[in-house]
Design a protein around this motif. Sequence first.
Motif, PDB file in Angstrom:
ATOM      1  N   LEU A  94       1.068  -0.982   0.021  1.00 42.71           N
ATOM      2  CA  LEU A  94      -0.496  -0.304   0.628  1.00 42.71           C
ATOM      3  C   LEU A  94       1.216   1.237  -0.161  1.00 42.71           C
ATOM      4  O   LEU A  94       2.228   1.619   0.125  1.00 42.71           O
ATOM      5  CB  LEU A  94      -1.402   0.004   1.031  1.00 42.71           C
ATOM      6  N   SER A  95       0.212   2.440  -0.057  1.00 45.75           N
ATOM      7  CA  SER A  95       0.990   3.674  -0.139  1.00 45.75           C
ATOM      8  C   SER A  95       1.340   3.891   0.604  1.00 45.75           C
ATOM      9  O   SER A  95       2.664   4.960   0.977  1.00 45.75           O
ATOM     10  CB  SER A  95       0.370   5.051  -0.940  1.00 45.75           C
ATOM     11  N   ASP A  96       0.971   3.704   2.729  1.00 48.41           N
ATOM     12  CA  ASP A  96       1.654   3.555   3.979  1.00 48.41           C
ATOM     13  C   ASP A  96       2.775   2.872   3.706  1.00 48.41           C
ATOM     14  O   ASP A  96       3.158   3.081   5.239  1.00 48.41           O
ATOM     15  CB  ASP A  96       0.166   3.650   4.412  1.00 48.41           C
ATOM     16  N   GLY A  97       3.002   2.087   3.086  1.00 50.76           N
ATOM     17  CA  GLY A  97       4.200   0.979   3.322  1.00 50.76           C
ATOM     18  C   GLY A  97       3.649  -0.110   3.760  1.00 50.76           C
ATOM     19  O   GLY A  97       4.532  -1.267   3.980  1.00 50.76           O
ATOM     20  N   THR A  98       2.380  -0.495   3.843  1.00 49.03           N
ATOM     21  CA  THR A  98       2.433  -2.053   4.562  1.00 49.03           C
ATOM     22  C   THR A  98       2.379  -3.318   3.327  1.00 49.03           C
ATOM     23  O   THR A  98       1.721  -2.420   2.465  1.00 49.03           O
ATOM     24  CB  THR A  98       0.681  -1.382   5.270  1.00 49.03           C
ATOM     25  N   THR A  99       1.921  -3.861   3.749  1.00 54.35           N
ATOM     26  CA  THR A  99       2.561  -5.032   2.987  1.00 54.35           C
ATOM     27  C   THR A  99       2.034  -6.004   3.460  1.00 54.35           C
ATOM     28  O   THR A  99       1.797  -6.837   4.894  1.00 54.35           O
ATOM     29  CB  THR A  99       4.149  -5.409   2.330  1.00 54.35           C
ATOM     30  N   PHE A 100       1.457  -7.377   2.924  1.00 59.09           N
ATOM     31  CA  PHE A 100       0.372  -8.264   2.876  1.00 59.09           C
ATOM     32  C   PHE A 100      -0.176  -9.544   2.028  1.00 59.09           C
ATOM     33  O   PHE A 100       0.733  -8.628   0.186  1.00 59.09           O
ATOM     34  CB  PHE A 100      -0.819  -7.817   3.351  1.00 59.09           C
ATOM     35  N   LYS A 101      -0.027 -10.569   2.156  1.00 52.19           N
ATOM     36  CA  LYS A 101      -0.145 -11.762   0.876  1.00 52.19           C
ATOM     37  C   LYS A 101      -1.029 -11.439   0.113  1.00 52.19           C
ATOM     38  O   LYS A 101      -2.387 -11.032   0.159  1.00 52.19           O
ATOM     39  CB  LYS A 101       0.149 -12.691   1.679  1.00 52.19           C
ATOM     40  N   HIS A 102      -1.350 -11.097  -1.101  1.00 52.32           N
ATOM     41  CA  HIS A 102      -2.094 -11.344  -2.232  1.00 52.32           C
ATOM     42  C   HIS A 102      -3.115 -12.047  -2.078  1.00 52.32           C
ATOM     43  O   HIS A 102      -2.968 -13.549  -2.031  1.00 52.32           O
ATOM     44  CB  HIS A 102      -2.084 -11.182  -3.832  1.00 52.32           C
ATOM     45  N   PRO A 103      -4.508 -11.667  -1.765  1.00 57.55           N
ATOM     46  CA  PRO A 103      -5.654 -12.999  -1.067  1.00 57.55           C
ATOM     47  C   PRO A 103      -5.649 -13.873  -2.015  1.00 57.55           C
ATOM     48  O   PRO A 103      -6.095 -15.390  -1.787  1.00 57.55           O
ATOM     49  CB  PRO A 103      -6.642 -12.032  -1.591  1.00 57.55           C
ATOM     50  N   LEU A 104      -5.456 -13.446  -3.559  1.00 60.13           N
ATOM     51  CA  LEU A 104      -5.508 -14.777  -4.146  1.00 60.13           C
ATOM     52  C   LEU A 104      -4.293 -15.521  -4.992  1.00 60.13           C
ATOM     53  O   LEU A 104      -4.658 -16.720  -5.093  1.00 60.13           O
ATOM     54  CB  LEU A 104      -6.112 -13.817  -5.827  1.00 60.13           C
ATOM     55  N   SER A 105      -3.877 -15.531  -2.976  1.00 62.31           N
ATOM     56  CA  SER A 105      -1.679 -16.456  -3.818  1.00 62.31           C
ATOM     57  C   SER A 105      -2.429 -17.319  -3.090  1.00 62.31           C
ATOM     58  O   SER A 105      -2.044 -18.025  -2.902  1.00 62.31           O
ATOM     59  CB  SER A 105      -1.148 -15.654  -3.453  1.00 62.31           C
ATOM     60  N   TYR A 106      -3.696 -17.847  -1.554  1.00 60.08           N
ATOM     61  CA  TYR A 106      -3.749 -19.060  -1.370  1.00 60.08           C
ATOM     62  C   TYR A 106      -4.478 -19.592  -1.937  1.00 60.08           C
ATOM     63  O   TYR A 106      -5.419 -19.141  -2.813  1.00 60.08           O
ATOM     64  CB  TYR A 106      -4.657 -18.404   0.136  1.00 60.08           C
ATOM     65  N   ALA A 108      -7.705 -22.383  -2.973  1.00 53.13           N
ATOM     66  CA  ALA A 108      -9.443 -22.668  -2.356  1.00 53.13           C
ATOM     67  C   ALA A 108      -9.661 -23.148  -1.074  1.00 53.13           C
ATOM     68  O   ALA A 108     -10.080 -22.795   0.203  1.00 53.13           O
ATOM     69  CB  ALA A 108     -10.293 -23.418  -3.270  1.00 53.13           C
ATOM     70  N   GLU A 109      -8.314 -24.154  -0.424  1.00 54.76           N
ATOM     71  CA  GLU A 109      -8.860 -24.920   0.301  1.00 54.76           C
ATOM     72  C   GLU A 109      -8.634 -23.642   1.415  1.00 54.76           C
ATOM     73  O   GLU A 109      -9.334 -24.409   2.654  1.00 54.76           O
ATOM     74  CB  GLU A 109      -7.947 -26.126   0.568  1.00 54.76           C
ATOM     75  N   TYR A 110      -7.637 -22.945   1.760  1.00 55.93           N
ATOM     76  CA  TYR A 110      -7.821 -21.901   2.691  1.00 55.93           C
ATOM     77  C   TYR A 110      -8.433 -21.069   3.109  1.00 55.93           C
ATOM     78  O   TYR A 110      -9.400 -21.656   3.945  1.00 55.93           O
ATOM     79  CB  TYR A 110      -5.593 -21.325   2.204  1.00 55.93           C
ATOM     80  N   TYR A 111      -9.166 -20.847   1.621  1.00 61.39           N
ATOM     81  CA  TYR A 111     -10.545 -20.011   2.319  1.00 61.39           C
ATOM     82  C   TYR A 111     -11.532 -21.522   2.560  1.00 61.39           C
ATOM     83  O   TYR A 111     -12.202 -21.052   3.309  1.00 61.39           O
ATOM     84  CB  TYR A 111     -11.156 -19.307   1.374  1.00 61.39           C
ATOM     85  N   TYR A 112     -11.443 -21.681   2.534  1.00 63.04           N
ATOM     86  CA  TYR A 112     -13.035 -23.213   2.704  1.00 63.04           C
ATOM     87  C   TYR A 112     -12.781 -23.459   3.853  1.00 63.04           C
ATOM     88  O   TYR A 112     -13.899 -23.661   4.801  1.00 63.04           O
ATOM     89  CB  TYR A 112     -12.368 -24.275   1.183  1.00 63.04           C
ATOM     90  N   ASP A 113     -11.615 -23.756   4.622  1.00 62.88           N
ATOM     91  CA  ASP A 113     -11.363 -24.084   5.862  1.00 62.88           C
ATOM     92  C   ASP A 113     -11.728 -22.991   6.826  1.00 62.88           C
ATOM     93  O   ASP A 113     -12.392 -23.162   7.847  1.00 62.88           O
ATOM     94  CB  ASP A 113      -9.926 -24.063   5.714  1.00 62.88           C
ATOM     95  N   LYS A 114     -11.147 -22.039   6.073  1.00 63.15           N
ATOM     96  CA  LYS A 114     -11.386 -20.354   7.397  1.00 63.15           C
ATOM     97  C   LYS A 114     -13.018 -19.751   6.983  1.00 63.15           C
ATOM     98  O   LYS A 114     -13.374 -20.211   8.708  1.00 63.15           O
ATOM     99  CB  LYS A 114     -10.354 -19.649   6.559  1.00 63.15           C
TER     100      LYS A 114
END
Length: 155
Positions: A94-106, A108-114
């Motif tokens: 992000l423009s404020d310097g915050t970084t996070f992993k892209h949601p599409l890089s996980y 489908a099983e990760y989101y199913y379990d979550k």
Amino acid sequence: MPKIIYPDHYSDTDKALYDDLLSRGDTMIGKKLSENERFMLDLAAKMTINQIRGYDSGYTVPEIEEMKAMHKEAARAGTIETPPDAFYDDLIKLSDGTTFKHPLSYPAEYYYDKNKEVPDDLVTMTDNNNDNVIDENADDNYIAEQMRSIPVNVD
């Protein structure tokens, strides 16, 4: 997606391979492509099939050299953009310097379990909501009293 027009000399196997290559390209890119970008997948699929089958493109060596020169010129002019390294690491910055992993890089099983897990705050929220319910027959439930005073036509 527009109707696909296959080259006349493509066999059914070539058509299936073309569709497979387009599908894989879409999946690898991971976003909806505009028609301006989609032609690149079309071009790459057709070039791959032509190379596999040994078909000649019909371009002469000078024409190919001219296309390469035009590509290099466009790259030098800055009209071709290469994504930053963070793109390949599946990071969003992000423009404020915050970084996070892209949601599409996980996967489908990760989101199913979550999504199967019940969040802790939801459990406590449902427990607390029972305290806020007013009994219909309670003395301080003025809304229920007002609703009873409204005449109802029953035919």
